[in-house]
Enzyme design. Sequence first.
Site, PDB file in Angstrom:
ATOM      1  CG  HIS A  94      -0.249   0.305   2.503  1.00 10.11           C
ATOM      2  ND1 HIS A  94       0.485  -0.663   3.184  1.00 10.11           N
ATOM      3  CD2 HIS A  94      -0.136   1.436   3.227  1.00 10.11           C
ATOM      4  CE1 HIS A  94       0.978  -0.117   4.278  1.00 10.11           C
ATOM      5  NE2 HIS A  94       0.626   1.152   4.343  1.00 10.11           N
TER       6      HIS A  94
ATOM      7  CE  LYS B 176       4.913  -8.586 -10.735  1.00 13.36           C
ATOM      8  NZ  LYS B 176       3.968  -8.434  -9.613  1.00 13.36           N
TER       9      LYS B 176
ATOM     10  CB  THR C  70       1.441   0.163 -20.213  1.00 14.43           C
ATOM     11  OG1 THR C  70       2.528   0.472 -21.090  1.00 14.43           O
ATOM     12  CG2 THR C  70       0.876   1.452 -19.643  1.00 14.43           C
TER      13      THR C  70
ATOM     14  CE1 TYR D  57       8.082  -6.638 -13.541  1.00 16.20           C
ATOM     15  CE2 TYR D  57       8.448  -7.206 -11.255  1.00 16.20           C
ATOM     16  CZ  TYR D  57       7.732  -6.540 -12.223  1.00 16.20           C
ATOM     17  OH  TYR D  57       6.642  -5.782 -11.853  1.00 16.20           O
TER      18      TYR D  57
ATOM     19  CB  SER E  13       4.927  -6.165 -15.483  1.00 13.93           C
ATOM     20  OG  SER E  13       5.732  -5.353 -16.324  1.00 13.93           O
ATOM     21  CB  SER E  14       3.630  -4.099 -20.379  1.00  9.14           C
ATOM     22  OG  SER E  14       4.721  -3.297 -19.925  1.00  9.14           O
ATOM     23  CB  CYS E  15       8.378  -6.589 -18.789  1.00 11.39           C
ATOM     24  SG  CYS E  15       8.290  -7.404 -17.203  1.00 11.39           S
TER      25      CYS E  15
ATOM     26  N   GLY F 211       3.566   1.754  -1.973  1.00 12.61           N
ATOM     27  CA  GLY F 211       4.250   1.907  -3.261  1.00 12.61           C
ATOM     28  C   GLY F 211       3.472   2.761  -4.242  1.00 12.61           C
TER      29      GLY F 211
ATOM     30  CG  HIS G 204      10.143   1.976 -13.973  1.00  8.47           C
ATOM     31  ND1 HIS G 204       9.666   1.652 -12.724  1.00  8.47           N
ATOM     32  CD2 HIS G 204      10.232   0.799 -14.646  1.00  8.47           C
ATOM     33  CE1 HIS G 204       9.442   0.354 -12.653  1.00  8.47           C
ATOM     34  NE2 HIS G 204       9.782  -0.188 -13.796  1.00  8.47           N
TER      35      HIS G 204
ATOM     36  CD1 TRP H 222      21.280   6.369 -18.495  1.00 14.84           C
ATOM     37  CD2 TRP H 222      19.994   4.732 -17.690  1.00 14.84           C
ATOM     38  NE1 TRP H 222      21.477   6.325 -17.145  1.00 14.84           N
ATOM     39  CE2 TRP H 222      20.712   5.289 -16.621  1.00 14.84           C
ATOM     40  CE3 TRP H 222      19.115   3.664 -17.419  1.00 14.84           C
ATOM     41  CZ2 TRP H 222      20.577   4.849 -15.304  1.00 14.84           C
ATOM     42  CZ3 TRP H 222      18.975   3.201 -16.122  1.00 14.84           C
ATOM     43  CH2 TRP H 222      19.703   3.798 -15.079  1.00 14.84           C
TER      44      TRP H 222
ATOM     45  NE  ARG I 149      10.306   0.454 -22.619  1.00  9.98           N
ATOM     46  CZ  ARG I 149      11.042  -0.095 -23.575  1.00  9.98           C
ATOM     47  NH1 ARG I 149      10.635  -0.005 -24.845  1.00  9.98           N
ATOM     48  NH2 ARG I 149      12.163  -0.741 -23.296  1.00  9.98           N
TER      49      ARG I 149
END
Length: 307
Positions: free
Chosen positions: A12, A141, A165, A137, A108-110, A14, A180, A203, A210
């Site tokens: 809660h 998931k 996303t 990760y 997650s979208s990953c 985050g 991120h 970077w 994205r």
Amino acid sequence: MDQTAKIYVAGHRGLVGSALVRALQAKGFGNLLLRTSRELDLTRQSAVEHFFRAERPDYVFLAAARVGGIWANSTQPAEFIYQNLMIEANIIQAAKETGVRKLLFLGSSCIYPKLAPQPLKEEYLLTGPLEPTNQAYALAKIAGIELCRSYNLQYGTDFISVMPTNLYGINDNFDLESSHVLPALIRKFHEAKISGKKQVVVWGTGQPVREFLHVDDLAAACLFLMENYSGSDIVNIGCGAGLTIRALAELVKEIVGFAGEIVFDTGKPDGTPVKLLDISRLTGMGWKPRISLRDGITATYHWWAKG
Ligand code: GFB
């Protein structure tokens, strides 16, 4: 969910968890069950079992996770896979054991293949190799998705899985190593403006594409799905549009008011070339995002700059 239902929001404090708490409270859900990681170590099964038996929540939003950007994922894969596997397995098992009425698992979208067709449809899951920088990760998931599907099939539980996303908003992680891209750029441009630096380093090549969804839109979508969707098919949550990292950097530069130049550090990884979600399954149910990227970044910057 009725207004008196006992709702456990795991994670809660985050980015996602705090947005869920705001959204639930705004809708009059006052019986929220919240525990910090110091109060409850979700990687310890016996602690989680004891907590669920003692509290017996009616609903669970599983937003607790070990998360981070491309650099954190690339350098700490063991922590990412171990902690996320333990958190999801412990909570999903305890939810089944104590008769939780409905659980929403945040993926997650990953999880999608690195080179899948874009925009990514839910059925592309497991159709190709993953992006190496966040494979650990992603597999954790994907295991969470399979946990929900298997428990629904074998035990008749109502555990749904949603795939957001890239997210941003208040209470995000602004640490330059582990964050991120969006919070990192807000901080980099702000600190460069304040200190009079002439350059900001971004970077990668700036070419990856994205999609970014404000976390309050995500929270609204999660409440919508908790109320309106049951099933083992995953549901993408996004805003339906993307931009290059270069364009994002230019936008954040403009919003922050930095006058210097942007330089690209191609020694850092780009990660997935394009990551855009097809959100037609969700929009087909009647939900749509409300917060524009410019408005969302502006509000997030003002919140962060106030310190
Ligand atoms: O947001 P990000 O770290 O994660 O990086 P992913 C997105 C893109 O922004 C990459 C570039 O191409 C980065 O190289 N980038 C440019 C930066 N400047 C920066 C910077 O200062 N910091 C960061 N972090 N990136 C994540 C996954 O992938 O997507 C997570 O690693 C999660 O596990 C998340 O799934 C949704 O979008 O590449």
